[in-house]
Design an enzyme around this catalytic site. Structure first.
Site: not given
Ligand SMILES: *Cc1c(COP(=O)(O)O)cnc(C)c1O
Length: 463
Positions: A236, A316-319, A360, A391-392, A421
């Site tokens: 990716s 198969e492009p997504g992004r 991400r 809380c991280e 995503y």
């Protein structure tokens, strides 16, 4: 020039770096970002923050660019290309409809994604189903919907899909179309790619030791299955066409090996997705028309070398379709200067979302940019870190960015390139409500996925 004029000139809004923002994004003289002709201040008032604002025209333009570029590049080879939109990047009923209207098919990898595509009215024949661990019900449902392809991912799955095909009454006269996912040992991401003989990951069947060839041959042994071809997906956010070219060459070789061994020439190869976009101004998105031409050139050459016909191709492009279409708009809350080890100050800018709407950065160290979106800030900048409300301490949206020094609570901060995503990986961590997706087009805004409510959360909690 008056003093006010001088001050204004000094704080003219910075220009947009066009390649990371949606096509319709503009900035007014007073620094207000607008999308499809609607100010983000209006969008924030009408829909609240955080919100994903999706430029529908941009989505459609990217879809058309893939279809047109690949069609043009491959027509001289006497073949055609099917573009499958990788639904995992972001799928909703509206988006699946747009994809279809622009000539794309839809790639799904779970029963849930399949359900959304079907709800959108995408015909089964234009849907693919992937997945390394499909359930029996996902397989049965895909067969019932007559999807255009099931991409089998293991030897065991070949037998399971064959059994499900027989159970559905499918025979040699009406076989279930399948592809076999192959791992070619080529892995890419960003600008580099590596090639390894042995695979140490969960997807597909390795070329090594003749395994992929054996799997393809096993499919041929099942009359209730039709072997459409082999499938591969190499990674990716790939910026380098060379990885795709090497992969295509390898897949054509496999097709020829199967031909030599069994006499069966697979009609199609699926070369997967992974085409890169620009998240930050210093990145360059992959150029789709030149990628299509390069790939067509390599495929033509290799087919000539091998003395074989050119297969039908799918990708198969997504992004690369949805990524740059979307901007997340946050409201700034607490702004806190922190003196760090080297004695310098870092301004922590907290926004009203974070890792629940964009995992991400935490998951992949992904980098983003942002801009103050409701006004022109001071020309003087500060070193800032944009953080969420979870809380991280790892709840970071942007680790290091220069923002106007006068950024303050109540300001709007816009983060571009969150279309892929983002919402699709969103969670309810800390029982935060997932933001809406608002489609904008030609001055109109429409909610295509509404904001979650506390009732939505509590509906699952049986007390
Ligand atoms: C993730 C994935 C894609 C899409 O990848 P992008 O980087 O979004 O283009 C396509 N095909 C398969 C099999 C995938 O797993």
């Amino acid at each position: 020039m008056s003093a006010a004029g001088a001050a204004q000139a000094q704080t003219a809004p910075a220009p947009l770096e066009a390649h990371v923002w949606p096509l319709s994004a503009t900035v007014s003289d007073d620094g207000v970002l607008s999308l499809a002709g609607i100010d983000v201040t209006t969008l924030a008032e009408d829909f609240g923050t955080p919100a994903y604002i999706l430029d529908e025209g941009h989505f459609r333009a990217r879809a058309r660019l893939f279809v047109e570029s690949f069609t043009q590049a491959f027509a001289p080879l006497g073949t055609s290309v099917d573009v499958y939109y990788a639904g995992k990047s972001f799928l909703s009923v509206a988006v699946a409809k747009w994809a279809r209207e622009e000539g794309l098919r839809v790639d799904t990898c779970t029963g849930g994604e399949l359900a959304v595509a079907l709800r959108a009215g995408v015909p089964g024949a234009e849907i693919g189903l992937h997945g390394n661990n499909k359930s029996d019900s996902e397989i049965a449902r895909a067969i019932e919907a007559r999807v255009g392809r099931i991409v089998v991912d293991s030897f065991a799955e070949i037998e399971r899909v064959a059994a499900a095909a027989r159970a559905a009454g499918r025979t040699a006269t009406d076989p279930v179309p399948v592809m076999v996912r192959v791992t070619t040992g080529i892995h890419a991401g960003g600008h580099e790619f590596i090639s390894t003989a042995h695979e140490d990951q969960k997807f597909g069947i390795s070329l090594a030791g003749g395994q992929a060839l054996a799997a393809l041959t096993a499919v041929l042994g099942h009359p209730e299955l039709e072997l459409l071809g082999a499938h591969t997906h190499i990674g990716s956010q790939i910026q380098d066409a060379e990885a795709f070219e090497v992969n295509a060459r390898t897949m054509l070789g496999l097709r020829e090996d199967l031909h030599a061994a069994t006499g069966y020439l697979m009609p199609e190869l699926d070369l997967g997705g992974g085409y890169g976009i620009a998240y930050t101004p210093d990145e360059t998105p992959i150029d789709v028309p030149s990628l299509a031409r390069d790939l067509a050139g390599v495929i033509a050459d290799v087919c000539t070398e091998l003395g074989t016909t050119v297969p039908r191709i799918s990708i198969e492009p997504g992004r690369a379709i949805v990524g740059s279409t979307t901007v997340t708009v946050y409201t700034v809350g607490v702004v806190k200067p922190v003196t760090i080890d080297d004695g310098s100050v870092r301004l922590y800018v907290s926004v009203d979302g974070g890792m629940s709407d964009n995992i991400r950065p935490a998951l992949y160290d992904a980098r983003y940019t942002a801009r103050l979106a409701n006004r022109t800030g001071s020309a003087q900048t500060v070193r800032a870190r944009v953080v969420g409300k979870h809380c991280e301490s790892g709840d970071i949206v942007i680790s290091d960015i220069a923002l106007p020094a006068d950024i303050a609570p109540g300001d709007l901060l816009a983060v571009p390139a969150t279309g892929a995503y983002g919402r699709s990986m969103a969670s309810n961590y800390n029982h935060v409500l997932r933001p809406p997706v608002v489609a904008v087009d030609a001055g109109q805004a429409r909610v295509i996925v509404r904001r979650e409510t506390e009732d939505d959360l509590l509906a699952l909690d049986l007390g």
